[in-house]
Design a protein around this motif. Structure first.
Motif: not given
Ligand code: TXA
Ligand code: MG
Length: 341
Positions: A196-199, A312-319
């Motif tokens: 991820t971006l965080e990694d 399908a579920p839409y998840f927030k674009k985080e992590g």
């Protein structure tokens, strides 16, 4: 052509590597998805990949390597970048670097950069080592269709078009690598994945996403040519709903959900609500790795079962959820149903 199905014994891998060395095509497992491999230094062999997949010629391929020595022959790289890659390889990260002359231009689709990855899968690493050359490999699906995470997916798409498939079972991750452009001082994520971006931020504070990943539109000139195509898409139409919205779905959405030819990719915690409707269990929203692992398989299953719509579920674009949403957005051609709060 009859496509040979190998198990993954040492002698199978040896035979498969001979096919690669002789300019043939072999699909093989990686920890992300199955790849469609050819000798990465042989333009004629690489050309066959584009033909077998029906892939647009302007979409570059990733070179798969088994050692850091191979990297030096393919790209210009400084010590800091190399140290960074030591933290993530073998693993689900593709580095976009400035290419050396040794890389045929068909691999990089005429760009002066090349994508390189050391996969974290014993079978893939053995195949590369045995072949003694980098293996060019895109995901082993027909262009535009969801990536294969099982040998049977590859068989369905590629049987008769390629020389062989090595069956290494299910891919442990099930979603393609994170593609990151490391040519400048500020790394740019072109495709999100497990890394991820965080990694990456732990090593490069100024890492950022490519604009095309944040704005939900198809861009005309993304850095990564693969970004501009409808992708990962089954034949069924994919509609995305934010997790909460499924519970508060309005009438038009309920109409889709109760359409007899639609199937819901349901979160485990929501399943009771879908009694009497068609659904596949995607996994709990708290377990993104299970969702990634099942996602492409279920998109394919919906086609096999003959559904017209997939909700399908839409998840927030985080992590890590950024990566799931990126694939589902593309599968749905940005067909996102937003319900007002
Ligand atoms: O996990 C993966 O990356 C899998 C396995 C088989 O390694 N491979 C894969 O390859 O997903 P493919 O070709 O399906 O996707 C590669 C993506 C495409 O979006 C392509 O445009 C981008 O990487 N890419 C490759 N080389 C690039 C380059 N030089 N510059 C920018 N983007 C590049
Ligand atoms: Mg692909």
């Amino acid at each position: 052509m009859k496509t040979k199905l190998f198990k993954a014994s040492d002698s199978d891998i040896k035979e498969a590597s001979e096919i690669i060395v002789n300019g043939g095509l072999v699909a093989f497992p990686t920890e992300t998805v199955y790849g469609l491999g050819a000798d990465g230094l042989n333009s004629e062999a690489v050309k066959k990949i584009f033909e077998a997949k029906g892939r647009p010629q302007d979409n570059p391929l990733i070179l798969h390597i088994s050692s850091f020595d191979m990297l030096d022959e393919l790209a210009y790289i400084d010590e800091r970048t190399k140290e960074f890659l030591h933290q993530f390889w073998p693993g689900a990260l593709t580095a976009v670097l400035i290419k050396k002359e040794t890389v045929p231009s068909i691999v990089s689709a005429g760009l002066d950069s090349v994508g390189i990855r050391m996969p974290d899968n014993e079978i893939a690493l053995k195949l590369i080592k045995e072949s003694k050359r980098p293996i060019a490999a895109p995901s082993a699906n027909v262009s535009g269709y969801p990536s294969p995470t099982k040998a049977e997916h590859v068989m369905k798409d590629m049987s008769g078009r390629i020389d062989a498939i090595i069956d290494g079972g299910e891919c442990s991750l099930g979603i393609e690598s994170t593609v990151v452009d490391l040519r400048g001082d500020c790394p740019v994520i072109l495709r999100p994945g497990k890394v991820t971006l965080e990694d990456i931020k732990k090593h490069y504070k100024n890492v950022r996403y490519d604009e095309a990943l944040i704005n939900m539109t198809m861009t005309d000139r993304p850095i990564s040519p693969g970004q501009k195509y409808r992708h990962y898409a089954p034949s069924a139409e994919v509609l995305l709903l934010s997790c909460d919205d499924i519970r508060r779905a309005d009438e038009s959405i309920k109409l889709y959900m109760t359409h007899k030819n639609s199937v819901i990719l349901a979160l485990s915690e929501d399943i009771e609500k879908y009694a009497g409707l068609n659904f596949y269990e995607l996994g709990s929203s708290g377990n993104p790795f299970l969702i990634m692992h099942r996602m492409f398989d279920l998109l394919r299953k919906a086609d096999n079962d003959g559904y017209d719509y997939i909700i399908a579920p839409y998840f927030k674009k985080e992590g890590i959820y950024m990566s799931i949403t990126n694939r589902l957005e593309k599968a749905g051609a940005y067909n996102i149903i937003e319900v007002e709060d």
